[in-house]
Scaffold this motif. Structure first.
Motif, PDB file in Angstrom:
ATOM      1  N   ASP A  33       0.849  -1.199  -0.022  1.00 30.87           N
ATOM      2  CA  ASP A  33       0.113  -0.017   0.010  1.00 30.87           C
ATOM      3  C   ASP A  33       0.855   1.299  -0.073  1.00 30.87           C
ATOM      4  OD1 ASP A  33      -1.737   2.128   0.432  1.00 30.87           O
ATOM      5  OD2 ASP A  33      -2.839   0.920   1.805  1.00 30.87           O
ATOM      6  N   PRO A  90      -1.533  -6.266   4.639  1.00 29.69           N
ATOM      7  CA  PRO A  90      -2.595  -5.326   4.952  1.00 29.69           C
ATOM      8  C   PRO A  90      -3.265  -6.179   6.089  1.00 29.69           C
ATOM      9  CG  PRO A  90      -2.475  -5.536   2.503  1.00 29.69           C
ATOM     10  CD  PRO A  90      -1.305  -6.655   2.995  1.00 29.69           C
ATOM     11  N   ASP A  92      -6.663  -5.547   6.472  1.00 28.28           N
ATOM     12  CA  ASP A  92      -8.001  -5.982   6.267  1.00 28.28           C
ATOM     13  C   ASP A  92      -8.514  -7.295   6.539  1.00 28.28           C
ATOM     14  OD1 ASP A  92      -6.630  -3.683   4.427  1.00 28.28           O
ATOM     15  OD2 ASP A  92      -8.403  -3.172   4.677  1.00 28.28           O
ATOM     16  N   PRO A  93      -9.684  -7.710   6.727  1.00 32.58           N
ATOM     17  CA  PRO A  93     -10.918  -6.720   7.353  1.00 32.58           C
ATOM     18  C   PRO A  93     -10.576  -6.417   8.745  1.00 32.58           C
ATOM     19  CG  PRO A  93     -11.679  -8.910   7.142  1.00 32.58           C
ATOM     20  CD  PRO A  93     -10.243  -9.040   6.674  1.00 32.58           C
ATOM     21  N   LEU A  94     -10.500  -5.151   8.884  1.00 33.67           N
ATOM     22  CA  LEU A  94     -10.056  -4.494  10.342  1.00 33.67           C
ATOM     23  C   LEU A  94     -11.013  -4.943  11.282  1.00 33.67           C
ATOM     24  CD1 LEU A  94      -7.966  -2.857  12.107  1.00 33.67           C
ATOM     25  CD2 LEU A  94      -9.282  -0.983  11.319  1.00 33.67           C
ATOM     26  N   GLU A  95     -12.350  -4.906  11.021  1.00 38.16           N
ATOM     27  CA  GLU A  95     -13.485  -5.272  11.938  1.00 38.16           C
ATOM     28  C   GLU A  95     -13.171  -6.842  12.618  1.00 38.16           C
ATOM     29  OE1 GLU A  95     -15.078  -6.322   7.889  1.00 38.16           O
ATOM     30  OE2 GLU A  95     -13.868  -4.698   8.653  1.00 38.16           O
ATOM     31  N   TRP A  97     -10.279  -8.071  13.836  1.00 32.55           N
ATOM     32  CA  TRP A  97      -9.157  -8.042  14.637  1.00 32.55           C
ATOM     33  C   TRP A  97     -10.079  -7.695  16.169  1.00 32.55           C
ATOM     34  CZ3 TRP A  97      -3.862  -8.531  14.192  1.00 32.55           C
ATOM     35  CH2 TRP A  97      -3.559  -8.572  12.950  1.00 32.55           C
ATOM     36  N   ARG A 118      -0.110  -7.516  13.944  1.00 36.90           N
ATOM     37  CA  ARG A 118       0.275  -7.977  12.710  1.00 36.90           C
ATOM     38  C   ARG A 118       1.991  -8.113  12.440  1.00 36.90           C
ATOM     39  NH1 ARG A 118      -1.882 -10.273   9.735  1.00 36.90           N
ATOM     40  NH2 ARG A 118      -3.259  -9.214   8.399  1.00 36.90           N
ATOM     41  N   PRO A 433      -6.612 -11.784  10.246  1.00 37.76           N
ATOM     42  CA  PRO A 433      -6.800 -11.021  11.502  1.00 37.76           C
ATOM     43  C   PRO A 433      -6.178 -11.924  12.576  1.00 37.76           C
ATOM     44  CG  PRO A 433      -8.712 -10.681  10.061  1.00 37.76           C
ATOM     45  CD  PRO A 433      -8.058 -11.984   9.379  1.00 37.76           C
TER      46      PRO A 433
END
Length: 458
Positions: A33, A90, A92-95, A97, A118, A433
């Protein structure tokens, strides 16, 4: 090397080592990114500073992408290169974690304490085991162990576009007697493992074209060539009823595993039921006549990774699509030639095209052969004994089902064998995650490298 004193130094300094690891884990070095370009560089600069503080001649080397870190100890003994990567996937998906991915913390689990965050396992925690082993050695002996080269890259999780040019441009500096790679796992929890082979990889992708445009399935249903139906026939022809790849010539260069190696694998601690259950399966679905470990480590595969065409939205759209698409990867073993396999695969597909169908291939996809190391080298047995001493369990030499390009590049570009030794576990959730790294893996990983260096760096 005063080994016992070094091991004691590692034990007493574990908390400080964890704090240093946490500093590195907090840096959001997401290489793929562009938004994190400066932080990826920050991670490289952090490592240069740490290595320099230990007495390494450490430098940050710029590339067209993210920088490399190269450090030298310039001691006596065989020249040994250690490789790791400081970039991460990356989040994602952050939700999904349970904790912020770049706010590492220690958590208690039913299987012991873990480092959550991470990069904890892939690969910051792993590369820091080697750095901390060097730190303990320096603290006890006043100097770094042996003649070491540390080589850390920042693009492993984004395809390593700068790696091959950098290695070719700096081949003389990087070529050593042996390479050590830490970006691997143990075959089973508590079973120290050395990977002696890696499967290669071939990627391919094609589009099957049929009608000039999408067609009304009432007006043309029946007379029309349907690309989805035709591509399904081709895909079904890739394997026979025994799970064997049916592409002519596909197995050219594949070798059977020696009986003594198969016997060693039987005692490596691999739990087939647990392995399958982790993926929601009860039986292995690969090539008949081979164990699950053989299928994973020593047999080639042809897998369909993506298949699509026609209408993908909600509800129904009564069309016969103009084209259908397929993504393929092949895992390669032994002496399989990626170019030969690609040619055979494409011939298999094109020989099965019906009248009025055409194929377009993606010619930008790469391939690399398998990496097979010379495990008869004395360093492999020395490292195996060192690991066995630390873990109080016989270490094993295993294969790896995955493909780590750096192992192949060390062999093909620098002419070096590599020992792949890592302390991750299969449940570390790398790339996912809630990634974690067992505190035990971190602690005993440091001690393991100290023991290995004691045996091979003199």
């Amino acid at each position: 090397m005063a080994l016992n004193e070094v091991l004691t130094e590692i034990d007493t300094g574990l908390d400080a080592a964890m704090e240093r690891l946490f500093e590195l884990l907090k840096i959001r070095s997401i290489s793929t990114d562009p938004a994190y370009k400066s932080e990826t560089r920050e991670a490289a600069e952090w490592l240069v500073k740490e290595l320099a503080s230990l007495g390494f001649e450490a430098e940050l080397r710029d590339t067209p992408g993210h920088p490399m870190v190269v450090a030298h100890s310039k001691g006596d003994g065989p020249r040994i290169l250690f490789y790791g990567h400081y970039d991460v996937q990356p989040v994602d998906p952050l939700e999904l974690w349970d904790t912020p991915p770049f706010e590492p913390q220690i958590q208690d689990t039913p299987n012991g304490k873990v480092i959550r965050g991470r990069g904890a396992s892939d690969d910051k925690g792993q590369l820091m085991t080697f750095v901390e082993a060097c730190r303990a050695y320096k603290a006890v002996n006043g100097e770094l162990p042996g003649n070491l080269v540390i080589f850390l890259e920042g693009e492993e999780e984004s395809g390593s576009p700068s790696l091959v040019p950098f290695m070719k441009d700096n081949a003389e500096e990087l070529t050593c007697d042996l390479a050590l790679i830490c970006d691997t796992s143990m075959v089973s929890p508590g079973v120290p493992s050395i990977a002696g082979s890696l499967r290669g990889m071939l990627k391919d992708e094609f589009t099957l074209h049929g009608p000039r445009i999408d067609l009304h399935s009432g007006h043309y249903g029946g007379p029309a060539l349907n690309p989805l139906r035709e591509i399904s026939k081709i895909i079904a022809s890739f394997h026979d009823e025994e799970g064997r790849v049916a592409v002519e010539g596909f197995y050219e260069g594949v070798h059977e595993v020696p009986p003594e190696q198969l016997e060693a694998w039987k005692t490596c601690g691999f739990d087939e039921k647990e392995y399958l259950a982790h993926a929601g399966m009860t039986v292995a679905h690969g090539e008949k006549g081979y164990t699950t470990l053989e299928q994973q480590w020593a047999r080639p595969t042809l897998e369909i990774n993506g298949l699509w065409g026609g209408y993908q939205g909600a509800g129904s759209k009564t069309v016969i699509p103009a084209e259908a698409h397929c993504k393929i990867t092949c895992r390669l073993v032994g002496d399989m030639d990626p170019a030969y396999v690609r040619k055979a695969l494409r011939k298999h597909v094109e020989d099965r095209l019906p009248v009025d169908a055409t194929i377009t291939w993606d010619n930008d996809l790469d391939g690399a052969p398998a990496s097979v190391m010379d495990t008869s080298r004395p360093e492999f047995e020395a490292a195996r004994q060192a690991l066995s001493d630390e873990w109080n369990r016989e270490a094993v030499i295993v294969g790896m089902g995955g493909s780590i390009p750096i192992g192949y590049y060390f062999k093909s570009i620098l002419g070096m064998d590599a020992m792949l030794i890592g302390f991750a576990n299969d449940d570390d959730a790398i790339h996912s995650p809630n990634e974690k790294y067992d505190v035990k893996s971190f602690h005993k990983g440091i001690r393991s490298w100290a023991r290995i260096l004691d045996r091979i760096a003199k």
